[in-house]
Design a protein around this motif. Sequence first.
Motif, short mmCIF file in Angstrom:
data_model
loop_
_atom_site.label_atom_id
_atom_site.label_comp_id
_atom_site.label_asym_id
_atom_site.label_seq_id
_atom_site.Cartn_x
_atom_site.Cartn_y
_atom_site.Cartn_z
N THR A 52 -22.04 38.44 -12.02
CA THR A 52 -23.32 38.87 -11.45
C THR A 52 -24.09 37.68 -10.88
O THR A 52 -24.67 37.77 -9.80
N LYS A 76 -24.13 48.12 -16.96
CA LYS A 76 -25.31 48.29 -16.12
C LYS A 76 -25.58 47.09 -15.20
O LYS A 76 -26.15 47.24 -14.13
N GLU A 80 -24.43 48.10 -9.67
CA GLU A 80 -25.01 48.11 -8.33
C GLU A 80 -24.03 47.62 -7.27
O GLU A 80 -24.12 47.99 -6.10
N TYR A 81 -23.10 46.75 -7.65
CA TYR A 81 -22.33 46.06 -6.62
C TYR A 81 -20.83 46.00 -6.83
O TYR A 81 -20.08 45.69 -5.89
N GLN A 100 -24.10 54.82 -15.05
CA GLN A 100 -24.74 53.70 -14.34
C GLN A 100 -24.55 53.80 -12.83
O GLN A 100 -25.43 53.41 -12.06
N ALA A 101 -23.41 54.33 -12.39
CA ALA A 101 -23.17 54.50 -10.96
C ALA A 101 -24.15 55.51 -10.38
O ALA A 101 -24.67 55.34 -9.26
N LYS A 103 -27.16 56.05 -11.30
CA LYS A 103 -28.47 55.42 -11.12
C LYS A 103 -28.59 54.72 -9.78
O LYS A 103 -29.69 54.55 -9.25
N HIS A 104 -27.45 54.24 -9.28
CA HIS A 104 -27.47 53.53 -8.00
C HIS A 104 -26.95 54.40 -6.87
O HIS A 104 -26.70 53.91 -5.77
N ASP A 105 -26.76 55.68 -7.18
CA ASP A 105 -26.32 56.63 -6.17
C ASP A 105 -25.05 56.17 -5.46
O ASP A 105 -24.95 56.19 -4.24
N ARG A 106 -24.08 55.69 -6.26
CA ARG A 106 -22.83 55.28 -5.66
C ARG A 106 -21.65 55.71 -6.53
O ARG A 106 -21.85 56.19 -7.65
N ASN A 144 -19.18 60.31 -10.26
CA ASN A 144 -19.47 58.99 -9.69
C ASN A 144 -18.44 57.92 -10.07
O ASN A 144 -18.68 56.73 -9.90
#
Length: 219
Positions: A52, A76, A80-81, A100-101, A103-106, A144
Amino acid sequence: MNISEQIKYYKSQLPEDVVLVAVSKTKPEEDLLEAYNAGQRVFGENKIQEMTEKWENLPKDIEWHMIGHVQSNKVKYMAEYVNLVHGIDRLKLIKELNKQAQKHDRTINCLLQIKIAEEDTKFGMDINDAEAILNKDFKKTYPNVNVVGFMGMATFTNDEEQVQREFKTLKSHFDRLSKDHNSLKILSMGMSGDYKLAITEGSTMVRIGSAIFGERNYN
Ligand SMILES: *Cc1c(COP(=O)(O)O)cnc(C)c1O
């Protein structure tokens, strides 16, 4: 050879359909940048915190692969990435990745790590457990998370026949299960010492660290 020469060497050597993951764990960001400037875009790390930090500091078109053992409570930080999580060895991790995915809409791509080593006690799941996970109503329950293949680590040994046998076993599971599960496309096997054998046995993704960046110093 320096890092950029190594990257060029591997890029010219590997078959076109085999992805090179440059395993940069423990290495400073300058080393990753040198590989990046030689054209490398896919990097593998085994500590979420370290990955990270590197993600924050380095160019944003790098693809980050988590290749190590994953602790649920750290998912978490990378949700995001992260581009691919190689070391999925339990259902609980998939649940957490999905959460967790969301939460980031991915959608997060991952590989099930299958235990293939005959001697070592490396992480990984039994192929029957992997099959059970794939047969669950997966897409509905974990929308997700995408399981896109398998990962395996052979025993650390000089016995090439044994390593070959272990790779063959994983490839045969992969072939059998990918018939029914067409999301399975990636077979991640092979490291610095055994990548040639892994490619011969059908690997589509090799994880090469020390041969590119030099020996790791864990102090
Ligand atoms: C460290 C590591 C590698 C790279 O190992 P090298 O022998 O340095 O190429 C590959 N895969 C996993 C899972 C690792 O932890």
